[in-house]
Design an enzyme around this catalytic site. Structure first.
Site, PDB file in Angstrom:
ATOM      1  N   GLU A  25      43.938  50.051 127.477  1.00 51.89           N
ATOM      2  CA  GLU A  25      42.563  49.919 126.995  1.00 51.89           C
ATOM      3  C   GLU A  25      41.568  50.579 127.957  1.00 51.89           C
ATOM      4  OE1 GLU A  25      42.278  45.689 126.322  1.00 51.89           O
ATOM      5  OE2 GLU A  25      43.500  45.800 124.500  1.00 51.89           O
TER       6      GLU A  25
ATOM      7  N   LYS B 280      31.018  42.057 122.681  1.00 53.20           N
ATOM      8  CA  LYS B 280      30.970  42.533 121.297  1.00 53.20           C
ATOM      9  C   LYS B 280      29.522  42.567 120.793  1.00 53.20           C
ATOM     10  CE  LYS B 280      35.678  40.812 120.416  1.00 53.20           C
ATOM     11  NZ  LYS B 280      36.576  40.066 119.492  1.00 53.20           N
TER      12      LYS B 280
ATOM     13  N   ASN C 198      33.458  36.267 117.878  1.00 52.37           N
ATOM     14  CA  ASN C 198      33.847  35.540 119.095  1.00 52.37           C
ATOM     15  C   ASN C 198      33.416  36.193 120.413  1.00 52.37           C
ATOM     16  OD1 ASN C 198      35.746  37.546 119.158  1.00 52.37           O
ATOM     17  ND2 ASN C 198      37.544  36.213 118.914  1.00 52.37           N
TER      18      ASN C 198
ATOM     19  N   ARG D 163      41.394  36.089 130.412  1.00 49.31           N
ATOM     20  CA  ARG D 163      41.724  35.472 129.121  1.00 49.31           C
ATOM     21  C   ARG D 163      41.388  33.986 129.140  1.00 49.31           C
ATOM     22  NH1 ARG D 163      43.015  38.365 124.448  1.00 49.31           N
ATOM     23  NH2 ARG D 163      44.190  36.552 123.773  1.00 49.31           N
TER      24      ARG D 163
ATOM     25  N   TYR E  43      42.116  48.523 118.248  1.00 47.18           N
ATOM     26  CA  TYR E  43      42.734  47.407 117.519  1.00 47.18           C
ATOM     27  C   TYR E  43      43.915  47.867 116.664  1.00 47.18           C
ATOM     28  CZ  TYR E  43      39.042  44.044 118.825  1.00 47.18           C
ATOM     29  OH  TYR E  43      38.202  43.191 119.503  1.00 47.18           O
TER      30      TYR E  43
ATOM     31  N   HIS F  38      35.798  40.529 124.166  1.00 44.63           N
ATOM     32  CA  HIS F  38      37.212  40.932 124.185  1.00 44.63           C
ATOM     33  C   HIS F  38      37.753  40.901 125.605  1.00 44.63           C
ATOM     34  CE1 HIS F  38      40.869  43.312 123.593  1.00 44.63           C
ATOM     35  NE2 HIS F  38      40.521  43.941 124.700  1.00 44.63           N
TER      36      HIS F  38
ATOM     37  N   PHE G 114      42.093  41.091 107.876  1.00 45.30           N
ATOM     38  CA  PHE G 114      40.749  41.068 108.454  1.00 45.30           C
ATOM     39  C   PHE G 114      40.392  42.364 109.186  1.00 45.30           C
ATOM     40  CE2 PHE G 114      43.670  39.008 111.502  1.00 45.30           C
ATOM     41  CZ  PHE G 114      43.454  39.780 112.631  1.00 45.30           C
TER      42      PHE G 114
END
Ligand code: DAT
Ligand code: MG
Length: 151
Positions: A128, A11, A114, A87, A51, A117, A59
């Site tokens: 994705e 990110k 964070n 993950r 998303y 992704h 948010f």
């Protein structure tokens, strides 16, 4: 041959904080194989599609603003159990709940910053990957590391 693939994306905070090499190195050193990678400013349209399942969340607008605030590094990685292992290497969505040793647990504090992704299932990985990469951009190559990583 291990064919499972996942979609990972560094990110904008990871890029700005100089964490790109370090995070990529974790997946390389684990033994996973890089299949595709690019460096780009993601359009709001693409991020909203990425998303889409969160579009009703409070948010959501902040998330899109953050994700479009600077360049990102979308990537495809391949190997045994890579979706679930990816993950687990990331840690929890909330960095404060992430163990030290995980990417989020080592490098982040707030949920809205964070750093990385990762796809949450093989189905979402497929979806994705197809959103962020064309078929031609997925590179077919043999890693000589494979025989030393897999028995
Ligand atoms: P993950 O990225 O672990 O798959 P997710 O898909 O539920 O988590 O949410 C996507 C991103 O949205 C997440 O990485 C950070 C942001 N986010 C999720 N829940 C949030 C919350 N409660 N407040 C602020 N941002 C949130
Ligand atoms: Mg998610």
């Amino acid at each position: 041959k291990q064919r499972e693939r996942t979609f990972l994306m560094l990110k904008p905070d990871a890029v700005q904080r100089g964490l790109v090499g370090d995070i990529i190195a974790r997946f390389e050193k684990r033994g996973y194989k890089l299949v595709a990678l690019k460096f780009m400013n993601a359009s709001e349209d693409l991020l909203k599609r990425h998303y889409a399942d969160l579009s009703s969340k409070s948010f959501f607008n902040g998330l899109i603003k953050y994700m479009s605030s600077g360049p990102v590094v979308p990537m495809v990685w391949e190997g045994k159990d890579v979706v679930k292992q990816g993950r687990s290497m990331l840690g929890e969505t909330n960095p404060l709940a992430s163990l030290p040793g995980s990417i989020r647990g080592d490098y982040s504090i707030d949920i809205g910053r964070n750093v990385c992704h990762g796809s949450d299932s093989t189905e979402s990985a497929k979806h994705e990957i197809s959103m962020w990469f064309t078929e031609k951009e997925l590179v077919n190559w043999d890693s000589h590391m494979d025989t030393w990583v897999y028995e």
